[in-house]
Motif scaffolding. Structure first.
Motif, PDB file in Angstrom:
ATOM      1  N   ASN A 278       0.817  -1.210   0.000  1.00 52.53           N
ATOM      2  CA  ASN A 278       0.000   0.000   0.000  1.00 52.53           C
ATOM      3  C   ASN A 278       0.853   1.262   0.000  1.00 52.53           C
ATOM      4  OD1 ASN A 278       0.128   0.695   3.153  1.00 52.53           O
ATOM      5  ND2 ASN A 278      -0.222  -1.503   2.959  1.00 52.53           N
ATOM      6  N   THR A 279       2.095   1.134  -0.485  1.00 48.03           N
ATOM      7  CA  THR A 279       2.971   2.301  -0.568  1.00 48.03           C
ATOM      8  C   THR A 279       2.714   3.120  -1.826  1.00 48.03           C
ATOM      9  OG1 THR A 279       4.732   1.133  -1.774  1.00 48.03           O
ATOM     10  CG2 THR A 279       4.786   1.027   0.642  1.00 48.03           C
ATOM     11  N   GLY A 280       2.299   2.447  -2.899  1.00 46.26           N
ATOM     12  CA  GLY A 280       2.086   3.136  -4.172  1.00 46.26           C
ATOM     13  C   GLY A 280       3.368   3.448  -4.916  1.00 46.26           C
ATOM     14  N   ILE A 281       4.492   2.954  -4.418  1.00 45.95           N
ATOM     15  CA  ILE A 281       5.783   3.244  -5.053  1.00 45.95           C
ATOM     16  C   ILE A 281       5.999   2.376  -6.289  1.00 45.95           C
ATOM     17  CG2 ILE A 281       8.282   3.214  -4.727  1.00 45.95           C
ATOM     18  CD1 ILE A 281       7.780   3.793  -1.755  1.00 45.95           C
ATOM     19  N   TRP A 282       5.692   1.086  -6.152  1.00 46.69           N
ATOM     20  CA  TRP A 282       5.888   0.139  -7.250  1.00 46.69           C
ATOM     21  C   TRP A 282       4.531  -0.215  -7.838  1.00 46.69           C
ATOM     22  CZ3 TRP A 282       8.075  -0.367  -2.377  1.00 46.69           C
ATOM     23  CH2 TRP A 282       9.455  -0.115  -2.312  1.00 46.69           C
ATOM     24  N   LYS A 283       4.387  -0.046  -9.163  1.00 43.95           N
ATOM     25  CA  LYS A 283       3.081  -0.253  -9.783  1.00 43.95           C
ATOM     26  C   LYS A 283       3.104  -1.174 -10.993  1.00 43.95           C
ATOM     27  CE  LYS A 283       1.206   4.215  -8.269  1.00 43.95           C
ATOM     28  NZ  LYS A 283       0.568   5.480  -8.689  1.00 43.95           N
TER      29      LYS A 283
ATOM     30  N   LEU B 264      -0.566  -8.019  -3.676  1.00 43.25           N
ATOM     31  CA  LEU B 264      -1.734  -7.214  -4.020  1.00 43.25           C
ATOM     32  C   LEU B 264      -1.378  -5.744  -3.876  1.00 43.25           C
ATOM     33  CD1 LEU B 264      -4.745  -6.829  -4.683  1.00 43.25           C
ATOM     34  CD2 LEU B 264      -5.230  -7.089  -2.240  1.00 43.25           C
ATOM     35  N   LEU B 265      -1.613  -4.984  -4.921  1.00 43.00           N
ATOM     36  CA  LEU B 265      -1.334  -3.545  -4.930  1.00 43.00           C
ATOM     37  C   LEU B 265      -2.615  -2.777  -4.641  1.00 43.00           C
ATOM     38  CD1 LEU B 265       0.449  -1.030  -5.627  1.00 43.00           C
ATOM     39  CD2 LEU B 265      -0.250  -1.382  -8.015  1.00 43.00           C
ATOM     40  N   THR B 266      -2.554  -1.844  -3.697  1.00 42.49           N
ATOM     41  CA  THR B 266      -3.733  -1.021  -3.375  1.00 42.49           C
ATOM     42  C   THR B 266      -3.682   0.297  -4.142  1.00 42.49           C
ATOM     43  OG1 THR B 266      -2.688  -0.046  -1.433  1.00 42.49           O
ATOM     44  CG2 THR B 266      -3.937  -2.063  -1.093  1.00 42.49           C
ATOM     45  N   ALA B 267      -3.526   0.191  -5.425  1.00 44.91           N
ATOM     46  CA  ALA B 267      -3.491   1.347  -6.335  1.00 44.91           C
ATOM     47  C   ALA B 267      -3.639   0.787  -7.747  1.00 44.91           C
ATOM     48  CB  ALA B 267      -2.172   2.111  -6.183  1.00 44.91           C
TER      49      ALA B 267
ATOM     50  N   ASP C 178      -2.568 -16.218 -10.758  1.00 40.84           N
ATOM     51  CA  ASP C 178      -2.312 -14.776 -10.640  1.00 40.84           C
ATOM     52  C   ASP C 178      -1.576 -14.496  -9.337  1.00 40.84           C
ATOM     53  OD1 ASP C 178      -3.522 -13.866 -13.044  1.00 40.84           O
ATOM     54  OD2 ASP C 178      -5.497 -14.120 -12.130  1.00 40.84           O
ATOM     55  N   ILE C 179      -0.318 -14.118  -9.439  1.00 40.95           N
ATOM     56  CA  ILE C 179       0.478 -13.871  -8.238  1.00 40.95           C
ATOM     57  C   ILE C 179       0.660 -12.373  -7.959  1.00 40.95           C
ATOM     58  CG2 ILE C 179       1.676 -16.080  -8.277  1.00 40.95           C
ATOM     59  CD1 ILE C 179       4.026 -14.696  -9.614  1.00 40.95           C
ATOM     60  N   ILE C 180       0.339 -11.526  -8.934  1.00 39.47           N
ATOM     61  CA  ILE C 180       0.368 -10.077  -8.732  1.00 39.47           C
ATOM     62  C   ILE C 180      -0.949  -9.507  -9.249  1.00 39.47           C
ATOM     63  CG2 ILE C 180       1.528  -7.899  -9.209  1.00 39.47           C
ATOM     64  CD1 ILE C 180       4.088  -9.422  -9.742  1.00 39.47           C
ATOM     65  N   VAL C 181      -1.680  -8.843  -8.374  1.00 34.07           N
ATOM     66  CA  VAL C 181      -3.001  -8.303  -8.714  1.00 34.07           C
ATOM     67  C   VAL C 181      -3.119  -6.893  -8.146  1.00 34.07           C
ATOM     68  CG1 VAL C 181      -5.491  -8.551  -8.264  1.00 34.07           C
ATOM     69  CG2 VAL C 181      -4.124 -10.563  -8.827  1.00 34.07           C
ATOM     70  N   SER C 182      -3.919  -6.062  -8.787  1.00 34.75           N
ATOM     71  CA  SER C 182      -4.204  -4.718  -8.288  1.00 34.75           C
ATOM     72  C   SER C 182      -5.663  -4.618  -7.863  1.00 34.75           C
ATOM     73  CB  SER C 182      -3.915  -3.667  -9.369  1.00 34.75           C
ATOM     74  OG  SER C 182      -4.581  -2.451  -9.091  1.00 34.75           O
ATOM     75  N   ALA C 183      -5.904  -3.893  -6.758  1.00 34.60           N
ATOM     76  CA  ALA C 183      -7.271  -3.626  -6.306  1.00 34.60           C
ATOM     77  C   ALA C 183      -7.777  -2.296  -6.853  1.00 34.60           C
ATOM     78  CB  ALA C 183      -7.346  -3.633  -4.783  1.00 34.60           C
ATOM     79  N   ALA C 184      -7.133  -1.795  -7.907  1.00 33.65           N
ATOM     80  CA  ALA C 184      -7.516  -0.539  -8.559  1.00 33.65           C
ATOM     81  C   ALA C 184      -7.490   0.624  -7.564  1.00 33.65           C
ATOM     82  CB  ALA C 184      -8.871  -0.684  -9.248  1.00 33.65           C
ATOM     83  N   SER C 185      -8.236   1.685  -7.858  1.00 31.49           N
ATOM     84  CA  SER C 185      -8.235   2.865  -6.987  1.00 31.49           C
ATOM     85  C   SER C 185      -9.568   2.980  -6.258  1.00 31.49           C
ATOM     86  CB  SER C 185      -8.025   4.139  -7.807  1.00 31.49           C
ATOM     87  OG  SER C 185      -9.169   4.410  -8.602  1.00 31.49           O
ATOM     88  N   CYS C 186      -9.621   3.860  -5.282  1.00 28.49           N
ATOM     89  CA  CYS C 186     -10.872   4.078  -4.545  1.00 28.49           C
ATOM     90  C   CYS C 186     -11.965   4.570  -5.472  1.00 28.49           C
ATOM     91  CB  CYS C 186     -10.642   5.064  -3.397  1.00 28.49           C
ATOM     92  SG  CYS C 186      -9.951   6.658  -3.899  1.00 28.49           S
TER      93      CYS C 186
END
Length: 477
Positions: free
Chosen positions: A232-237, A255-258, A280-288
């Motif tokens: 949840n840092t948002g540094i790596w996308k 899981l990326l929170t961005a 799927d080992i890398i997934v994004s939860a998109a944005s708010c």
């Protein structure tokens, strides 16, 4: 009704809600059974929250559900060998009382309705979770995970990873978990174990690890294995940056929170979590914002079809902006966030297409950051393929919020007095403000509130559960 009768009625409801609380707690802690009332969670709910959840039943069925009518169902549930499921006692009670007048058949009725969950094999092992970063979203995810602490909990927060490690850092991190200026105090106790560099919250032992890069940590040293790392840092996308986490022993998924870049799947829980595969080992939860608007857009598109549209986000300021005017690499974001409305860009509208491909190329978007610390609004302007009216569209969206598979993502209000602060703590991805709806012919404009911190975090937890195969049986179907 006399004044005394009003007080007597309130006293009865209050005492019934108090009697429910220990049963609800034991059901979750010991059997993994989460009790809800028409989707409203009762886990860790206060007596007032239990009463309010029952009052909201009127929105669904046109009449209220009394606590004395639902309490026997909680009692019956506590006697059944039901495991690892979500049970809606509101629906069960309403359906039962339509055809019955006494309590004599409740236990038999419950046994029949919940047969799929009785003696359900509890063979799913708990999974370890690591929060990489402990900012606004990280701390709210921690709260959500900790509130589920118990022997039957399958999603276990094991560690948080931070940069730094200066003297006093641990206590400051714990203090930020204890107190939040927006969301209030932590519901429980938070202790610090200085010797072992850990935080203990409501019995959950959370190892605090310091690292400067995702690939620097050996989680196995802390008895953490096969873990889901939530960045949840948002540094790596992108896949290259987020893939660094997988070089750390003990980490198996990320899981990326961005919003993610490249081919990484952007998941909006409730809409396209079915796209997640075991591979799927890398997934994004998109944005708010993407989470707030995608369920609503899906609902509208399913019924009317969307030719094109524009999303304007009125978004609370974030830590990415400056408190007072100072240098910032992005345009306008260097200007004081608490003093200005700031026009900025958002990729949320385009990101919708990753979760809902049918809308690819049909939406544009922009954002205005405003001087509020939390809760945002999306104004969705659409050209539809079919005609509608304000009343018709609102009725459809109300039914969607109450009865459809999107009922956990979309909430609905017809209040003429609701404002942004009323939505702090909302667990929904978005809340439709029906009083502001504009619709005529094939033109429609919707106003959707969302707690861009807490509501989004609830969506993230749903993605976490899906990635780890921890989906829950919901009854009645």
């Amino acid at each position: 009704m006399s004044a005394d009768k009003h007080l007597q009625s309130w006293q009865e409801r209050f005492e019934m809600a108090e009697a429910m609380q220990p049963l609800l707690g034991k059901l979750y802690r010991n059997q993994g059974v989460e009790v809800v009332v028409y989707g409203k969670p009762l886990l860790n709910a206060s007596t007032i929250e239990i009463i309010k959840a029952h009052r909201l039943v009127r929105r669904h069925v046109g009449e209220k559900l009394r606590l004395r009518e639902s309490f026997p169902f909680v009692q019956a549930l506590s006697k059944l060998a039901v495991k690892q499921c979500k049970v809606d006692i509101g629906k069960l009670a309403v359906n039962y009382w339509r055809d019955h007048t006494d309590v004599s058949e409740i236990e038999n009725y419950m046994a029949k309705e919940l047969a799929d969950a009785i003696d359900h094999a509890d063979d799913v092992a708990p999974r370890d979770v690591v929060l990489y970063g402990f900012g606004r979203i990280g701390r709210l995810l921690a709260r959500l995970l900790i509130e589920r602490t118990g022997r039957s909990n399958k999603l276990r927060l094991r560690a948080i990873v931070l940069r730094g490690g200066k003297k006093g850092d641990l206590e400051k991190r714990a203090s930020l978990l204890r107190r939040d200026s927006v969301h209030g105090p932590f519901n429980g106790s938070v202790e610090v174990d200085e010797e072992n560099n850990a935080i203990i919250a409501n019995g959950t032992y959370i190892q605090v690890i310091y690292a400067n890069s995702p690939d620097e940590v050996d989680y196995t040293k802390y008895d953490i294995s096969d873990a889901l790392v939530v960045d949840n840092t948002g540094i790596w996308k992108d896949e290259g940056g987020l893939g660094l986490h997988l070089k750390s022993p003990g980490a198996s998924k990320v899981l990326l929170t961005a919003p993610a870049k490249g081919a990484i799947k952007n998941i909006v829980y409730g809409v396209n979590e079915g796209d997640i595969t075991p591979e799927d080992i890398i997934v994004s939860a998109a944005s708010c914002t993407t989470n707030a608007i995608t369920p609503v857009l899906k609902a509208v598109n399913d019924k009317y079809g969307i030719e094109n549209g524009h999303v304007e986000t009125i978004h609370s300021y974030t830590n990415d902006q400056n408190l007072i005017d100072n240098y910032h690499t992005a345009d306008r974001r260097g200007r004081s966030a608490p003093l200005n409305m700031v026009i900025t860009e958002t990729g949320a509208a385009k990101a919708v297409a990753k979760a809902l491909p049918v809308l690819a190329g049909k939406l544009t978007g922009n954002a205005i950051r405003v001087p509020t610390p939390n809760v945002s609004m999306a104004i969705i302007s659409m050209n539809l393929n079919a005609e509608t009216s304000k009343d018709e569209l609102n009725e459809y969206l109300k039914d969607t919020a109450l009865q459809s598979p999107l009922q956990n993502q979309i909430d609905y209000t017809d209040s003429t007095e609701i404002v942004s602060s009323d939505l702090v703590g909302s667990r929904y991805a978005g809340v439709i403000d029906s009083q502001a709806t504009i619709a005529e012919g094939k033109r429609a404009i919707l106003y959707v509130w969302y707690d861009n911190e807490f509501g989004y975090s609830c969506q993230v937890v749903g993605v976490m559960q899906t990635m780890l195969g921890l989906t829950t049986l919901s009854l009645p179907a």
